[in-house]
Motif scaffolding. Structure first.
Motif, short mmCIF file in Angstrom:
data_model
loop_
_atom_site.label_atom_id
_atom_site.label_comp_id
_atom_site.label_asym_id
_atom_site.label_seq_id
_atom_site.Cartn_x
_atom_site.Cartn_y
_atom_site.Cartn_z
N ILE A 200 0.85 -1.18 0.00
CA ILE A 200 0.00 0.00 0.00
C ILE A 200 0.89 1.23 0.00
CG2 ILE A 200 -1.78 1.26 1.24
CD1 ILE A 200 -2.47 -1.38 2.63
N ASN A 204 0.64 10.25 -6.75
CA ASN A 204 -0.12 11.31 -7.40
C ASN A 204 -0.74 10.73 -8.66
OD1 ASN A 204 2.47 12.86 -6.07
ND2 ASN A 204 0.58 14.04 -5.91
N ALA A 220 -3.79 12.98 -4.72
CA ALA A 220 -3.23 11.82 -4.03
C ALA A 220 -4.20 10.65 -4.10
CB ALA A 220 -2.93 12.15 -2.58
N PHE A 250 -8.44 2.74 4.52
CA PHE A 250 -8.25 1.42 5.10
C PHE A 250 -8.21 1.53 6.60
CE2 PHE A 250 -7.10 0.64 0.86
CZ PHE A 250 -7.40 -0.69 0.65
N ALA A 252 -7.12 -0.69 9.97
CA ALA A 252 -6.43 -1.87 10.47
C ALA A 252 -6.41 -1.81 11.99
CB ALA A 252 -5.01 -1.93 9.94
N GLN B 198 -6.05 1.98 13.09
CA GLN B 198 -5.32 2.83 12.18
C GLN B 198 -6.12 3.06 10.91
OE1 GLN B 198 -0.62 2.28 13.13
NE2 GLN B 198 -1.43 1.31 11.30
N HIS B 199 -6.28 4.31 10.55
CA HIS B 199 -6.86 4.64 9.26
C HIS B 199 -5.73 5.04 8.34
CE1 HIS B 199 -11.26 4.85 10.23
NE2 HIS B 199 -10.72 4.74 11.42
N ILE B 200 -5.70 4.42 7.18
CA ILE B 200 -4.64 4.71 6.22
C ILE B 200 -5.26 5.36 5.00
CG2 ILE B 200 -2.81 3.71 4.81
CD1 ILE B 200 -2.83 1.32 6.71
N ARG B 201 -4.79 6.53 4.65
CA ARG B 201 -5.29 7.13 3.44
C ARG B 201 -4.21 7.96 2.76
NH1 ARG B 201 -7.35 9.95 7.87
NH2 ARG B 201 -7.49 12.20 7.56
N ALA B 202 -4.51 8.43 1.58
CA ALA B 202 -3.54 9.20 0.82
C ALA B 202 -3.92 10.67 0.85
CB ALA B 202 -3.49 8.71 -0.62
N VAL B 203 -2.94 11.54 0.98
CA VAL B 203 -3.19 12.99 0.96
C VAL B 203 -2.09 13.69 0.18
CG1 VAL B 203 -4.40 13.03 3.18
CG2 VAL B 203 -1.92 13.34 3.10
N ASN B 204 -2.42 14.88 -0.31
CA ASN B 204 -1.39 15.72 -0.90
C ASN B 204 -0.73 16.53 0.22
OD1 ASN B 204 -3.78 15.62 -3.17
ND2 ASN B 204 -1.73 15.56 -4.06
N GLY B 218 2.16 19.20 -2.40
CA GLY B 218 1.31 18.51 -3.36
C GLY B 218 1.70 17.07 -3.59
N GLU B 219 2.90 16.71 -3.19
CA GLU B 219 3.32 15.31 -3.33
C GLU B 219 2.38 14.40 -2.53
OE1 GLU B 219 6.84 13.55 -4.03
OE2 GLU B 219 6.42 14.75 -5.81
N ALA B 220 2.15 13.23 -3.06
CA ALA B 220 1.30 12.28 -2.36
C ALA B 220 2.02 11.70 -1.15
CB ALA B 220 0.88 11.14 -3.29
N MET B 221 1.32 11.63 -0.04
CA MET B 221 1.88 11.00 1.16
C MET B 221 0.83 10.05 1.73
SD MET B 221 3.56 14.22 3.23
CE MET B 221 5.00 13.39 3.89
N LEU B 222 1.33 9.11 2.49
CA LEU B 222 0.41 8.27 3.26
C LEU B 222 0.14 8.98 4.58
CD1 LEU B 222 1.76 4.63 2.87
CD2 LEU B 222 -0.40 5.52 2.06
N ASN B 245 6.12 8.87 0.63
CA ASN B 245 5.81 7.65 -0.12
C ASN B 245 7.03 7.08 -0.83
OD1 ASN B 245 6.26 9.22 -2.30
ND2 ASN B 245 4.18 9.18 -3.10
N ASP B 249 6.40 2.07 2.40
CA ASP B 249 5.16 1.46 1.97
C ASP B 249 4.79 0.36 2.92
OD1 ASP B 249 5.48 -1.16 -0.36
OD2 ASP B 249 7.07 -0.38 0.92
N PHE B 250 3.54 0.08 2.94
CA PHE B 250 3.05 -0.91 3.87
C PHE B 250 2.84 -2.23 3.16
CE2 PHE B 250 2.30 2.83 6.18
CZ PHE B 250 2.35 2.45 7.51
#
Lengths: 256, 256
Positions: A200, A204, A220, A250, A252, B198-204, B218-222, B245, B249-250
DNA sequence: AAGTGGTCTAGACCACATT
DNA sequence: ATGTGGTCTAGACCACTTC
């Protein structure tokens, strides 16, 4: 016999015990039979959240199974997060609100729990020469080809994710034959996927994906790369799933 | 006695059996003692990948524990993905390459496995009035305050993640007292966190975070949002972790 | 046929929680 | 004191794999 529970100990509970009893004819292990039936009973609302289940010894006596077996069935539900144990106190139903636990809630599971209706639309299905990544991760021979499937994943008509799968042609000779579920198809073909590794990470959105997903380029997204293995430990599925972060997350649960 | 294993059955294995034997004095359960010792032995390389371990019955006899107990210890390692069982054939070491499995490999765990040296730098530690989100997720009373900790997480000197934690002041009255590990501190204070969602999501990345993390806005991060619970099921920790990122990674393993 | 994991039992003792 | 979960045992039978 706790007086508070008296209303459950009469004929009510008698019929319930019968519903939990193992089938004489079945060959599936006792603890699995019991764990399934008990899970159904819990989902059916036989007990309230935070209410104590009958004790392990009670299950054992009433169902005519050993306590070890009853306990092993409870282990399964504990693992799923459906119940919790308090030493010296009892075994309790996990409140619904805290149930999205288990290992890793994903994909359609979460959608269904939230009450959405999942569906999918094929974008393309065909045969292709594999990329370098596919050759390595699927352990392909130099001239092998792959079946490649691409589709939108929708919930209530809204695009939630884009999914692209690649499989060795030897395992999926006819991509058009796949119905709505790739896994179900592989099951019927005798190559069920029993284990998968998921990576996971965040990316972008590139313009292509963004267009299909209905978001702006650069947004993202969660990118989930899954490698699926058969029982023989052969990697036969490589799937990338781009998830819209505004609809997806997600959950967990970790324990210490 | 398989001739192929003869070289392991002599004095070599004698000393090994002793190393696996439970301590007479210890009060920790036998199966946990054994499972830990066996895990150490596996990591120490006593057996090769894909090599069969001694049978459950052998462990049972040699260590003077029942087969059920030996098996229960193996269950623990199976759960961790360290071993695999093949019905009728034996119990085998999982190859290293496939080991990043278990539930959800995270944080410093993964770094250590990859051979990095994790460290962290405090950005701020203090007392603050809680945000709306903190009030709700931590179940705070209207006028309560929170301790707020913010730090960079580094691996070999490179920023890998930014972490911000909030706890009710009642559980962490002096933010400055926390050492390098929040969890270790809470342990010593008698409020260990035993479970977390844990909630895992993507953000800028927003400009602030981007600057601290050393990446472009603006880069994607977890973004991992964790809510930690004590044994009493009280939420006392709310932590946001922004992960780069490109370093993070998970990995999760799913089974059917 | 022999060895291995998979299941199951009946009974025991301990540690903890509740009363 | 009683009831509950947590651990442990010795022995049994079955299903599967290997030789």
């Amino acid at each position: 016999m706790a007086p508070l529970n008296d209303h459950l100990q009469g004929s009510h509970m008698d019929s319930r015990w019968n519903a939990l009893k193992p089938e004489e004819t079945s060959t599936t292990p006792l603890y699995l039979q019991f764990s399934r039936k008990l899970a159904e009973a819990i989902h059916a609302g036989w007990w309230q959240a935070d209410e104590a289940l009958p004790s392990e010894r009670t299950f054992s006596e009433e169902l005519g199974i050993s306590r070890v077996t009853a306990r092993k069935a409870l282990d399964v539900l504990l693992e799923q997060g459906l119940i919790r144990r308090r030493h010296g106190s009892g075994t309790f139903i996990t409140p619904r609100l805290e149930q999205p636990l288990s290992r890793l809630t994903s994909f359609t599971e979460m959608l269904k729990m939230k009450g959405f209706e999942p569906s999918s639309v094929w974008l393309s299905r065909g045969i292709a020469t594999p990329t370098h990544e596919e050759v390595i991760k699927l352990g392909l021979s130099p001239n092998a080809q792959v079946a490649r499937l691409k589709r939108q994943r929708l919930a209530d008509g809204v695009v939630m994710a884009i999914e692209q799968s690649s499989l060795p042609l030897t395992y999926l000779p006819d991509p058009q034959a796949v119905g709505s579920s790739l896994y179900a198809y592989l099951d019927t073909m005798g190559h069920p996927i029993v284990r998968a590794l998921q990576h996971i990470r965040a990316v972008n959105a590139n313009p292509d994906i963004a267009a299909i997903a209905g978001i702006k380029p650069g947004e993202a997204m969660l990118l989930i790369t899954r490698i699926g293995y058969t029982a023989d430990n052969v990697a036969i599925e490589l799937t990338d799933t781009w998830c819209r972060n505004d609809y997806y997350d997600f959950v967990a649960e970790l324990r210490r």
